[in-house]
Scaffold this active site. Structure first.
Site, PDB file in Angstrom:
ATOM      1  N   ASN A 111      78.634  59.789  66.136  1.00  0.00           N
ATOM      2  CA  ASN A 111      79.472  58.824  65.424  1.00  0.00           C
ATOM      3  C   ASN A 111      79.557  59.215  63.957  1.00  0.00           C
ATOM      4  O   ASN A 111      78.557  59.592  63.351  1.00  0.00           O
ATOM      5  CB  ASN A 111      78.860  57.419  65.548  1.00  0.00           C
ATOM      6  CG  ASN A 111      79.657  56.368  64.801  1.00  0.00           C
ATOM      7  OD1 ASN A 111      80.883  56.328  64.891  1.00  0.00           O
ATOM      8  ND2 ASN A 111      78.977  55.515  64.049  1.00  0.00           N
ATOM      9  N   HIS A 113      80.099  57.823  60.281  1.00  0.00           N
ATOM     10  CA  HIS A 113      79.934  56.513  59.625  1.00  0.00           C
ATOM     11  C   HIS A 113      80.059  56.677  58.109  1.00  0.00           C
ATOM     12  O   HIS A 113      79.446  57.587  57.537  1.00  0.00           O
ATOM     13  CB  HIS A 113      78.561  55.927  59.980  1.00  0.00           C
ATOM     14  CG  HIS A 113      78.349  54.566  59.423  1.00  0.00           C
ATOM     15  ND1 HIS A 113      78.951  53.439  59.955  1.00  0.00           N
ATOM     16  CD2 HIS A 113      77.643  54.133  58.350  1.00  0.00           C
ATOM     17  CE1 HIS A 113      78.601  52.378  59.248  1.00  0.00           C
ATOM     18  NE2 HIS A 113      77.818  52.776  58.265  1.00  0.00           N
ATOM     19  N   SER A 140      77.977  59.935  57.032  1.00  0.00           N
ATOM     20  CA  SER A 140      76.927  60.485  57.897  1.00  0.00           C
ATOM     21  C   SER A 140      77.470  60.673  59.307  1.00  0.00           C
ATOM     22  O   SER A 140      78.327  59.901  59.756  1.00  0.00           O
ATOM     23  CB  SER A 140      75.743  59.509  57.992  1.00  0.00           C
ATOM     24  OG  SER A 140      75.259  59.145  56.732  1.00  0.00           O
ATOM     25  N   ASP A 149      74.516  52.010  64.540  1.00  0.00           N
ATOM     26  CA  ASP A 149      74.462  53.028  63.473  1.00  0.00           C
ATOM     27  C   ASP A 149      73.028  53.470  63.163  1.00  0.00           C
ATOM     28  O   ASP A 149      72.693  53.755  62.002  1.00  0.00           O
ATOM     29  CB  ASP A 149      75.142  52.503  62.191  1.00  0.00           C
ATOM     30  CG  ASP A 149      76.611  52.159  62.424  1.00  0.00           C
ATOM     31  OD1 ASP A 149      77.266  52.851  63.227  1.00  0.00           O
ATOM     32  OD2 ASP A 149      77.097  51.198  61.808  1.00  0.00           O
TER      33      ASP A 149
END
Ligand code: GAR
Length: 221
Positions: A111, A113, A140, A149
Protein backbone atom coordinates in the site's frame (compact mmCIF):
# COMPACT_ATOMS: atom_id res chain seq x y z
CA UNK A 1 7.55 -9.86 -21.80
CA UNK A 2 9.69 -12.51 -20.12
CA UNK A 3 8.08 -15.74 -18.93
CA UNK A 4 8.65 -15.03 -15.23
CA UNK A 5 7.50 -11.41 -15.37
CA UNK A 6 5.69 -10.58 -12.14
CA UNK A 7 1.90 -10.43 -12.49
CA UNK A 8 0.35 -7.56 -10.58
CA UNK A 9 -3.13 -6.23 -9.93
CA UNK A 10 -3.56 -2.56 -9.10
CA UNK A 11 -6.48 -1.50 -6.91
CA UNK A 12 -7.69 2.08 -7.18
CA UNK A 13 -10.55 4.29 -6.03
CA UNK A 14 -9.87 7.64 -7.70
CA UNK A 15 -7.55 9.60 -9.95
CA UNK A 16 -5.13 6.79 -10.61
CA UNK A 17 -2.04 8.94 -11.17
CA UNK A 18 0.06 6.28 -9.48
CA UNK A 19 -1.43 3.60 -11.71
CA UNK A 20 -0.54 5.83 -14.67
CA UNK A 21 3.04 6.14 -13.40
CA UNK A 22 3.32 2.34 -13.31
CA UNK A 23 1.86 2.02 -16.81
CA UNK A 24 4.31 4.64 -18.10
CA UNK A 25 7.20 2.82 -16.48
CA UNK A 26 6.15 -0.46 -18.12
CA UNK A 27 5.62 1.15 -21.52
CA UNK A 28 8.57 3.54 -21.61
CA UNK A 29 11.09 2.80 -18.88
CA UNK A 30 11.55 -0.95 -19.13
CA UNK A 31 9.75 -1.92 -15.92
CA UNK A 32 9.30 -5.70 -16.22
CA UNK A 33 5.80 -5.88 -14.74
CA UNK A 34 2.68 -7.45 -16.14
CA UNK A 35 -0.34 -5.48 -14.91
CA UNK A 36 -2.96 -8.18 -15.38
CA UNK A 37 -5.87 -6.33 -13.79
CA UNK A 38 -7.07 -3.04 -12.43
CA UNK A 39 -9.85 -3.21 -9.84
CA UNK A 40 -11.81 -0.14 -8.80
CA UNK A 41 -14.40 -0.01 -6.06
CA UNK A 42 -15.81 3.17 -7.63
CA UNK A 43 -17.35 3.02 -11.07
CA UNK A 44 -16.57 6.67 -11.76
CA UNK A 45 -12.90 6.48 -10.73
CA UNK A 46 -11.00 8.63 -13.23
CA UNK A 47 -8.07 6.21 -13.11
CA UNK A 48 -10.07 3.58 -15.00
CA UNK A 49 -9.37 5.49 -18.22
CA UNK A 50 -5.60 4.97 -17.76
CA UNK A 51 -6.15 1.22 -17.63
CA UNK A 52 -8.48 1.05 -20.62
CA UNK A 53 -6.11 3.25 -22.68
CA UNK A 54 -3.35 0.72 -21.94
CA UNK A 55 -5.60 -2.28 -22.70
CA UNK A 56 -5.45 -3.51 -19.13
CA UNK A 57 -8.57 -5.43 -18.05
CA UNK A 58 -10.65 -3.49 -15.54
CA UNK A 59 -13.17 -4.80 -13.06
CA UNK A 60 -15.38 -2.41 -11.16
CA UNK A 61 -16.53 -4.02 -7.93
CA UNK A 62 -18.59 -1.40 -6.18
CA UNK A 63 -18.57 -1.80 -2.41
CA UNK A 64 -22.10 -0.37 -2.32
CA UNK A 65 -23.38 -3.54 -4.00
CA UNK A 66 -22.35 -5.77 -1.07
CA UNK A 67 -23.88 -6.15 2.39
CA UNK A 68 -20.57 -6.06 4.23
CA UNK A 69 -16.82 -5.61 3.90
CA UNK A 70 -16.08 -9.31 3.89
CA UNK A 71 -18.34 -10.15 0.95
CA UNK A 72 -16.97 -7.23 -1.07
CA UNK A 73 -13.39 -8.34 -0.40
CA UNK A 74 -14.33 -11.91 -1.30
CA UNK A 75 -15.56 -10.72 -4.70
CA UNK A 76 -12.27 -8.85 -5.22
CA UNK A 77 -10.30 -11.92 -4.17
CA UNK A 78 -12.15 -14.06 -6.70
CA UNK A 79 -11.07 -11.77 -9.53
CA UNK A 80 -7.47 -11.58 -8.31
CA UNK A 81 -7.32 -15.36 -8.10
CA UNK A 82 -8.72 -15.80 -11.61
CA UNK A 83 -6.03 -13.42 -12.87
CA UNK A 84 -3.34 -15.23 -10.87
CA UNK A 85 -2.06 -11.92 -9.58
CA UNK A 86 1.15 -12.39 -7.60
CA UNK A 87 1.46 -8.85 -6.24
CA UNK A 88 -1.48 -6.65 -5.20
CA UNK A 89 -0.71 -2.95 -5.35
CA UNK A 90 -3.03 -0.61 -3.46
CA UNK A 91 -2.58 2.72 -5.26
CA UNK A 92 -5.12 5.10 -3.79
CA UNK A 93 -7.51 2.28 -2.86
CA UNK A 94 -9.54 3.98 -0.16
CA UNK A 95 -11.00 0.95 1.57
CA UNK A 96 -10.40 -0.59 4.96
CA UNK A 97 -9.78 -4.27 4.29
CA UNK A 98 -11.25 -7.31 6.02
CA UNK A 99 -8.94 -9.58 7.96
CA UNK A 100 -9.63 -12.48 5.59
CA UNK A 101 -8.38 -10.37 2.69
CA UNK A 102 -5.24 -9.13 4.44
CA UNK A 103 -4.43 -12.62 5.72
CA UNK A 104 -4.92 -14.12 2.29
CA UNK A 105 -2.50 -11.65 0.68
CA UNK A 106 -0.06 -11.26 3.55
CA UNK A 107 3.39 -10.65 2.05
CA UNK A 108 1.91 -10.18 -1.42
CA UNK A 109 0.06 -6.88 -1.00
CA UNK A 110 1.56 -3.40 -0.69
CA UNK A 111 0.00 0.00 0.00
CA UNK A 112 1.12 3.52 -0.82
CA UNK A 113 0.36 5.90 2.05
CA UNK A 114 0.90 9.68 2.12
CA UNK A 115 2.79 10.02 5.42
CA UNK A 116 6.01 8.96 7.05
CA UNK A 117 4.62 5.88 8.74
CA UNK A 118 4.22 5.04 11.57
CA UNK A 119 3.04 8.68 11.76
CA UNK A 120 -0.49 9.53 10.67
CA UNK A 121 -2.21 6.30 9.76
CA UNK A 122 -5.61 6.83 8.16
CA UNK A 123 -6.83 10.01 6.48
CA UNK A 124 -5.97 13.72 6.34
CA UNK A 125 -2.27 13.04 6.68
CA UNK A 126 -0.82 16.31 5.31
CA UNK A 127 -3.10 18.40 7.49
CA UNK A 128 -2.15 16.43 10.56
CA UNK A 129 1.55 16.88 9.81
CA UNK A 130 1.01 20.64 9.38
CA UNK A 131 -1.02 20.93 12.59
CA UNK A 132 1.68 19.06 14.51
CA UNK A 133 4.33 21.52 13.34
CA UNK A 134 6.35 18.77 11.67
CA UNK A 135 9.39 19.87 9.68
CA UNK A 136 9.06 17.09 7.13
CA UNK A 137 6.49 14.81 5.58
CA UNK A 138 6.50 12.19 2.86
CA UNK A 139 5.08 8.93 1.62
CA UNK A 140 5.57 5.30 2.60
CA UNK A 141 5.03 1.93 0.99
CA UNK A 142 4.30 -0.92 3.37
CA UNK A 143 3.24 -4.53 3.35
CA UNK A 144 -0.45 -4.71 4.16
CA UNK A 145 -1.34 -6.55 7.36
CA UNK A 146 -4.51 -6.63 9.45
CA UNK A 147 -3.96 -3.29 11.25
CA UNK A 148 -4.75 -0.11 9.31
CA UNK A 149 -1.54 1.23 7.66
CA UNK A 150 0.46 -0.80 10.17
CA UNK A 151 2.43 -3.41 8.20
CA UNK A 152 6.21 -3.30 7.89
CA UNK A 153 7.41 -0.30 5.89
CA UNK A 154 9.48 -1.06 2.82
CA UNK A 155 10.35 2.37 1.48
CA UNK A 156 9.81 6.08 2.00
CA UNK A 157 10.40 9.42 0.37
CA UNK A 158 10.69 12.63 2.39
CA UNK A 159 10.22 16.31 1.70
CA UNK A 160 10.73 19.29 4.02
CA UNK A 161 7.67 21.22 5.19
CA UNK A 162 8.35 24.89 4.38
CA UNK A 163 6.88 27.83 6.34
CA UNK A 164 4.31 28.69 3.65
CA UNK A 165 3.21 25.12 2.93
CA UNK A 166 -0.42 24.08 3.01
CA UNK A 167 -2.16 20.81 2.11
CA UNK A 168 -2.29 21.75 -1.59
CA UNK A 169 1.40 22.65 -1.87
CA UNK A 170 2.49 19.49 -0.03
CA UNK A 171 0.32 17.38 -2.29
CA UNK A 172 1.72 19.10 -5.40
CA UNK A 173 5.33 18.58 -4.32
CA UNK A 174 4.87 15.05 -3.05
CA UNK A 175 2.74 13.68 -5.89
CA UNK A 176 5.54 13.18 -8.44
CA UNK A 177 7.77 11.70 -5.72
CA UNK A 178 5.05 9.22 -4.75
CA UNK A 179 5.01 8.10 -8.37
CA UNK A 180 8.79 7.56 -8.32
CA UNK A 181 8.58 5.77 -4.98
CA UNK A 182 5.92 3.39 -6.25
CA UNK A 183 7.75 2.58 -9.48
CA UNK A 184 11.10 2.07 -7.73
CA UNK A 185 9.55 -0.10 -5.01
CA UNK A 186 7.57 -2.23 -7.44
CA UNK A 187 10.78 -2.72 -9.41
CA UNK A 188 12.32 -4.29 -6.29
CA UNK A 189 9.49 -6.83 -6.34
CA UNK A 190 9.93 -7.43 -10.07
CA UNK A 191 13.60 -8.21 -9.40
CA UNK A 192 12.65 -10.38 -6.40
CA UNK A 193 14.81 -8.23 -4.11
CA UNK A 194 12.15 -7.70 -1.44
CA UNK A 195 10.17 -10.24 0.56
CA UNK A 196 8.01 -10.35 3.65
CA UNK A 197 9.07 -12.40 6.63
CA UNK A 198 7.39 -12.51 10.02
CA UNK A 199 6.30 -8.91 10.18
CA UNK A 200 9.54 -7.57 8.74
CA UNK A 201 10.91 -6.65 5.33
CA UNK A 202 13.66 -8.78 3.85
CA UNK A 203 15.78 -6.76 1.42
CA UNK A 204 18.41 -8.76 -0.45
CA UNK A 205 17.97 -11.49 2.16
CA UNK A 206 18.44 -9.26 5.25
CA UNK A 207 15.81 -7.78 7.54
CA UNK A 208 15.55 -4.01 7.03
CA UNK A 209 16.14 -1.97 10.17
CA UNK A 210 14.92 1.23 8.51
CA UNK A 211 12.74 1.69 5.41
CA UNK A 212 14.66 2.21 2.19
CA UNK A 213 14.89 5.94 1.47
CA UNK A 214 14.26 7.24 -2.03
CA UNK A 215 16.46 10.01 -3.39
CA UNK A 216 14.51 12.54 -5.42
CA UNK A 217 16.16 11.22 -8.61
CA UNK A 218 14.18 7.99 -8.13
CA UNK A 219 16.93 5.73 -6.79
CA UNK A 220 17.35 4.37 -3.27
CA UNK A 221 20.19 5.14 -0.87
C1 GAR B 1 -2.02 9.05 -3.21
O1 GAR B 1 -1.59 10.30 -2.77
C2 GAR B 1 -1.83 8.00 -2.12
O2 GAR B 1 -0.74 8.29 -1.28
C3 GAR B 1 -3.12 8.14 -1.35
O3 GAR B 1 -4.10 8.35 -2.32
C4 GAR B 1 -3.53 9.05 -3.42
C5 GAR B 1 -3.96 8.35 -4.69
O4 GAR B 1 -3.65 9.13 -5.80
N1 GAR B 1 -3.40 6.94 -0.61
C6 GAR B 1 -4.00 6.93 0.56
O5 GAR B 1 -4.39 7.95 1.11
C7 GAR B 1 -4.21 5.57 1.15
N2 GAR B 1 -4.59 5.66 2.52
P1 GAR B 1 -3.92 8.57 -7.28
O6 GAR B 1 -5.34 8.04 -7.32
O7 GAR B 1 -3.74 9.76 -8.16
O8 GAR B 1 -2.90 7.48 -7.54
Amino acid sequence: MKQNTLKAAVLISGTGSNLKALINAVESAGLELNIVRVVSNCEDAAGITHATAANIPVKVISHTAFPDRQSHDAAVTKVLQQDQAELIILAGYMRILSEDFTNNYCGRMINLHPSLLPLYKGLDTYNRALLSGDTQTGASIHFVTAGLDSGPVISQVKIPILPDDDVASLSTRLGPLEHKLLVATVELFCNRKVHYQQDSVLYLGHALEQPLQLKHDGSFF
